[in-house]
Design an enzyme around this catalytic site. Structure first.
Site, PDB file in Angstrom:
ATOM      1  CB  THR A 349      51.808  33.696  37.671  1.00 36.99           C
ATOM      2  OG1 THR A 349      52.472  34.193  38.485  1.00 36.99           O
ATOM      3  CG2 THR A 349      50.222  34.012  37.984  1.00 36.99           C
ATOM      4  CG  HIS A 402      33.514  40.286  30.818  1.00 34.38           C
ATOM      5  ND1 HIS A 402      33.290  39.145  30.511  1.00 34.38           N
ATOM      6  CD2 HIS A 402      32.553  40.687  31.715  1.00 34.38           C
ATOM      7  CE1 HIS A 402      31.716  38.950  30.737  1.00 34.38           C
ATOM      8  NE2 HIS A 402      31.585  39.911  31.594  1.00 34.38           N
TER       9      HIS A 402
END
Length: 431
Positions: A349, A402
């Site tokens: 992006t 994560h």
């Protein structure tokens, strides 16, 4: 009597919202004509007629949610039907019926297509009321009787703007009555009462796509253990290479050489080195993808969309730039198909085109990585212990899940992207 039904849209889409009716009750429809535009979670879809005939009934109003397979309109299909011919000005019918006899026939047609549920009566004669589906829906939601709404339409049809005007008029009358009955020393209004104050506000319904974007962004933040790591790239080499090659590149490929092809190539190379960033979680398993379909976030009229550049690892710089140009044009023109948006493995992006200096991109689930680009800005950079130069610098950000990507791997991935961009010729050697 034929039925217009919501067709199968895609495996993951079971419903849509009626964006606008392209035909109205009484309109003649040819087979293949577009009848209604549906807004889905991802794209807008136009439904066509499977037969020719006259549209006799709309069963859903603009803004209504409809399910796949649901009947939303009825069509009086006639074998061999064709659009009614318009007689020439000089031609006259053989027998011209008196005008008094034509009016009842026209009234009968109106009576057949207008629902009778809201028809007031005068004596023993029914006065049929014509209203658009959107007007009927708005009236139901606001508790307004259609026969109380004035209209300027010459045929007496009630439109949605008539409902809005009538509701605004009633609201203003109620405010004036409330102000006239206020005590001389009014108490301070509560927060709830302040919503009905005289301050100007505008209430606008969220589009289906905006609702979906909001829902999915919240879902990602609630389900993924999202972290972001940052770095910065010296864009000197990339900009110098573009300056040297842009004219020749455009002459050969008829597309401009932009930053996105460099970033896409660098991301693909880094994904091959750190494959967990090209994966997703499915239950208790990791699905590690061996293909590289890179989503490129694009600002469209109804919100952010992420069309996908397929097999980016197999494309040349020109192929990537051409794909991005085509997808961006489709997004601006609201012409993206579902296949253009499905199946991306990683997303890029670019907030820099809007002037963003630094931001934290949100994951595009179920992907586990997204790279954010930002504005190129001249900043003083220490070249060595003695020299400082102004260099075109860009902050880059990697948000990652994560749960499956450790900090070391994420930081190393971003450092790899940085190194490849600062030595863009090396991208030509990456297989």
């Amino acid at each position: 009597m034929g039925e217009i039904k919501v067709p199968e849209l895609a495996e993951s889409i079971s419903e849509g919202t009626v964006a606008q009716w392209l035909k109205q009750v009484g309109d003649f429809v040819e087979k293949g004509d577009y009848i209604v535009e549906l807004e889905t979670d991802k794209v807008n879809v136009e439904i066509t007629a499977e037969d020719s005939g006259v549209l006799t009934e709309l069963l859903a109003g603009e803004g209504d949610t409809v399910q796949v397979g649901e009947t939303i309109a009825r069509l009086e299909a006639k074998e061999g039907a064709s659009a009614p011919a318009v007689p020439k000005a000089e031609e006259k019918p053989a027998e011209e019926a008196p005008k008094q006899e034509a009016a009842p026939a026209q009234q009968k047609t109106v009576e057949e297509v207008a629902p009778a549920a809201e028809a007031p009566q005068q004596g023993n004669q029914k006065q049929w009321l014509i209203a658009s589906p959107a007007a009927r829906k708005a009236a139901r939601e606001r508790g307004i009787k259609l026969d109380q709404v004035p209209t300027t339409d010459p045929l007496g049809r009630v439109r949605k703007h008539d409902i809005d005007s009538y509701a605004d008029q009633k609201s203003n009358e109620q405010k004036q009555q409330a102000q006239a009955s206020k005590p001389a020393n009014p108490v301070s209004p509560s927060p709830a009462a302040s919503e009905n104050s005289d301050k100007p506000v505008e209430r606008e319904r969220m589009s289906r796509r905006r609702q979906t974007i909001a829902k999915r962004l919240v879902e990602v933040q609630q389900t993924a253990a999202m972290l972001t790591t940052f770095n910065e790239v010296d864009m000197t080499a990339v900009m110098a290479l573009r300056k040297r090659r842009k004219d020749k590149f455009f002459e050969q490929h008829d597309v401009r050489l932009g930053f996105m092809s460099f970033f896409t190539k660098a991301v693909v190379a880094a994904l091959k080195k750190y494959p967990l960033l090209n994966a997703e979680i499915q239950g208790n398993e990791l699905l590690i993808k061996k293909f590289y379909d890179i989503g490129i976030a694009v600002s469209a009229p109804d919100g952010l969309v992420v069309p996908v550049v397929r097999d980016a690892d197999r494309k040349t710089f020109a192929g990537i730039e051409g794909s991005i140009v085509d997808l961006a044009k489709k997004a601006r023109d609201n012409k993206l198909a579902l296949k253009d948006l499905q199946g991306g493995t990683f997303t890029i992006t670019n907030g820099g085109v809007f002037g963003s200096l630094m931001s934290t991109p949100i994951l595009n689930g179920p992907q586990v990585g997204i790279l954010g680009m930002h504005k190129v800005q001249l900043r003083p950079v220490a070249i060595d212990e003695e020299r400082i130069e102004n260099r075109p610098m860009m902050y880059i950000a990697l948000s990652y899940d994560h749960r499956i990507v450790d900090g070391k791997e994420a930081v190393s991935f971003l450092a790899t992207v940085k190194e490849l961009l600062e030595d863009p010729e090396s991208l030509l050697l990456e297989g």
